[in-house]
Design an enzyme around this catalytic site. Structure first.
Site: not given
Length: 245
Positions: A168, A145
């Site tokens: 994350y 990401s």
């Protein structure tokens, strides 16, 4: 499973981006193996692709279960004798995006996120690497990401500067590090290793607020899975363009 076609294993492939990448690879003539924890959902997803005329199989695979890793390697070796493409797609976000403050994020939450997003793909890749070495053109795609970009998080002018979730973001940064290290180790082989940022996509994780549709989100991973001999390795990409680490 046909042994003359490329064989791809996609983790977390019963829905969302994983399923869409399996579909796109299937339409490209690849035998796709859909890894999923839930046998009912995984087999239903594979059957849906077979109804589209694609060569799709289900493989029970909880990426956090080392016994499943060993069983997957044994199954693929028995049925295919090799693995051409591995897409480490399965991942979680255990906290609200943009709300994971470094001062309050718990160790348990960080460990839970790293277990799925980092430790699992590292261990699975290590288990399957002997099969990837048997491929004429092995490809490993780590679905990362842009939120794993340390450079962009540190830049006050970056669009993600104020959008931080420690567990994350750190897990994806670690996954990117694995990409760099494994690509370096395999630089003299036919295996290419890259990280992909799919974009902000309308998935369960991305929510309906995301601007990208799932087919568009699947493109980056598929492009990296089908790289030619002259394609890059050890990079971080979104729709063909490099991203800063």
């Amino acid at each position: 499973m046909a042994n003359t076609k490329k064989v791809a294993l996609i983790t977390g492939a019963n829905k969302g981006l994983g399923f869409e990448m399996a579909r796109q690879l299937g339409h490209a003539g690849v035998t796709v193996v859909l890894g999923a924890r839930d046998p009912h959902k995984g087999e239903a997803a594979a059957e849906k692709l077979r109804q589209e005329g694609l060569d799709a199989q289900f493989l029970k695979l909880d990426v956090t279960d080392l016994e499943d890793h060993a069983a997957a390697a044994a199954c693929l070796n028995e049925k295919c004798g090799r693995l051409d493409i591995l897409i480490n797609n399965a991942g979680i976000s255990a906290e609200e995006f943009g709300a994971g403050k470094a001062s309050t994020t718990t160790g348990d939450l960080i460990r839970k996120t790293f277990e799925t997003n980092f430790f699992a793909p590292v261990a699975l890749t290590q288990s399957l690497l002997p099969l990837l070495r048997k491929s004429d053109a092995g490809r490993i795609v780590n679905m990362s990401s842009i939120l794993g970009s340390q450079a962009l998080h540190a830049d006050p002018k970056s669009p993600i500067y104020d959008f931080k979730s420690l567990s994350y973001d750190a897990s994806k940064a670690a996954l990117n590090s694995f990409t760099i290290h494994l690509a370096h180790e395999l630089k003299d082989t036919k295996i290419k290793v890259n990280s992909a940022h799919p974009g902000w996509v309308k998935t369960d994780m991305g929510t309906d607020a995301a601007p990208m549709e799932i087919p568009e989100g699947g493109k980056t991973g598929v492009e990296l899975a089908l790289l030619g001999e002259d394609g890059p390795t050890g990079g971080f990409f979104h729709l063909g363009k490099p991203l800063p680490w």
